[in-house]
Design a protein around this motif. Structure first.
Motif, PDB file in Angstrom:
ATOM      1  N   TRP A 153      30.642 -13.693   6.928  1.00  0.00           N
ATOM      2  CA  TRP A 153      31.491 -12.834   7.513  1.00  0.00           C
ATOM      3  C   TRP A 153      32.269 -12.273   6.732  1.00  0.00           C
ATOM      4  N   THR A 154      32.541 -12.663   5.542  1.00  0.00           N
ATOM      5  CA  THR A 154      33.223 -11.687   4.304  1.00  0.00           C
ATOM      6  C   THR A 154      32.334 -10.726   4.103  1.00  0.00           C
ATOM      7  N   PRO A 158      44.423 -17.075   8.936  1.00  0.00           N
ATOM      8  CA  PRO A 158      43.061 -16.222   9.108  1.00  0.00           C
ATOM      9  C   PRO A 158      43.052 -15.554   7.794  1.00  0.00           C
ATOM     10  N   ASP A 159      41.748 -15.603   7.263  1.00  0.00           N
ATOM     11  CA  ASP A 159      41.310 -15.026   6.050  1.00  0.00           C
ATOM     12  C   ASP A 159      41.568 -13.525   6.313  1.00  0.00           C
ATOM     13  N   PRO A 160      41.836 -12.487   5.583  1.00  0.00           N
ATOM     14  CA  PRO A 160      42.145 -11.279   5.861  1.00  0.00           C
ATOM     15  C   PRO A 160      40.859 -10.183   5.967  1.00  0.00           C
ATOM     16  N   VAL A 161      39.809 -10.967   5.465  1.00  0.00           N
ATOM     17  CA  VAL A 161      38.536 -10.069   5.497  1.00  0.00           C
ATOM     18  C   VAL A 161      37.472 -10.586   6.457  1.00  0.00           C
ATOM     19  N   SER A 162      37.191 -12.129   6.228  1.00  0.00           N
ATOM     20  CA  SER A 162      36.232 -12.816   7.395  1.00  0.00           C
ATOM     21  C   SER A 162      36.765 -13.063   8.555  1.00  0.00           C
ATOM     22  N   ASN A 163      38.252 -13.073   8.705  1.00  0.00           N
ATOM     23  CA  ASN A 163      39.211 -13.467   9.962  1.00  0.00           C
ATOM     24  C   ASN A 163      38.906 -14.974  10.193  1.00  0.00           C
ATOM     25  N   LEU A 164      38.431 -15.779   9.699  1.00  0.00           N
ATOM     26  CA  LEU A 164      38.080 -17.028   9.853  1.00  0.00           C
ATOM     27  C   LEU A 164      39.294 -18.022   9.245  1.00  0.00           C
ATOM     28  N   ARG A 165      39.659 -18.883   9.910  1.00  0.00           N
ATOM     29  CA  ARG A 165      40.817 -19.967   9.269  1.00  0.00           C
ATOM     30  C   ARG A 165      40.012 -21.068   8.446  1.00  0.00           C
ATOM     31  N   ASN A 210      31.792  -8.461   7.160  1.00  0.00           N
ATOM     32  CA  ASN A 210      32.899  -7.419   7.538  1.00  0.00           C
ATOM     33  C   ASN A 210      33.301  -6.373   6.221  1.00  0.00           C
ATOM     34  N   HIS A 250      31.825 -18.435   6.341  1.00  0.00           N
ATOM     35  CA  HIS A 250      33.145 -17.935   5.696  1.00  0.00           C
ATOM     36  C   HIS A 250      32.376 -16.547   4.743  1.00  0.00           C
TER      37      HIS A 250
END
Length: 163
Positions: free
Chosen positions: A84-85, A45-52, A88, A81
């Motif tokens: 959500w970046t 998971p990306d630390p900011v968007s939480n998407l893989r 968030n 991405h």
């Protein structure tokens, strides 16, 4: 099917961890070559968007339709991405500001009830953004679904013709 996806995710995580230093840095991660992998690979998971992030496999015999489908999947993933970046990041920044302005002296955090005021205000302020995101998300997914169906039908007829 699910275990295959989990195994793929674990393999990508191992590949990523082998190519990262002890302090993860996005620039130090070596992305697998899409034409050399045997299936789609799912990253951490990306630390900011939480998407893989998904690295979509590029087969050597890829048709124009399959390429169009793969590229559209990548574009939709990048668009998602990015949204959500930004969302968030804005949320964390506004939450931090809210905490600084509303945290009484001597307290380290607010209760869930006290934070609910911020959460509601943030959602109310961003409802139009979320509505537009959902509408666009459905449009993009319908386009992907249409292409996916076309690809599957063409593959079905291609395999029947080769038999």
């Amino acid at each position: 099917m699910l275990s295959n996806r989990i195994n793929k995710a674990c393999r990508l995580r191992m590949i990523v961890s082998r190519h990262t230093s002890t302090t993860p840095d996005a620039k130090s991660i070596q992305t697998p070559n899409p034409s050399k992998i045997s299936s789609d690979m799912i990253g951490p998971p990306d630390p900011v968007s939480n998407l893989r992030t998904i690295i979509f496999r590029r087969p050597s015999n890829e048709t124009n339709l399959e390429e169009k489908y793969r590229k559209l999947r990548t574009e939709v993933q990048d668009w998602n991405h990015k949204f959500w970046t930004q969302h968030n990041s804005r949320f964390f920044k506004e939450r931090e500001t809210y905490l600084k302005e509303n945290l009484p002296d001597g307290k380290t955090n607010l209760t869930a009830d006290e934070m609910s005021v911020f959460y509601k205000a943030f959602l109310d302020k961003n409802w139009k953004t979320h509505l537009n995101y959902n509408i666009e998300w459905y449009k993009k997914n319908l386009m992907l679904l249409g292409l996916a169906i076309q690809v599957k039908i063409k593959k079905l007829f291609r395999t029947k013709q080769t038999k």
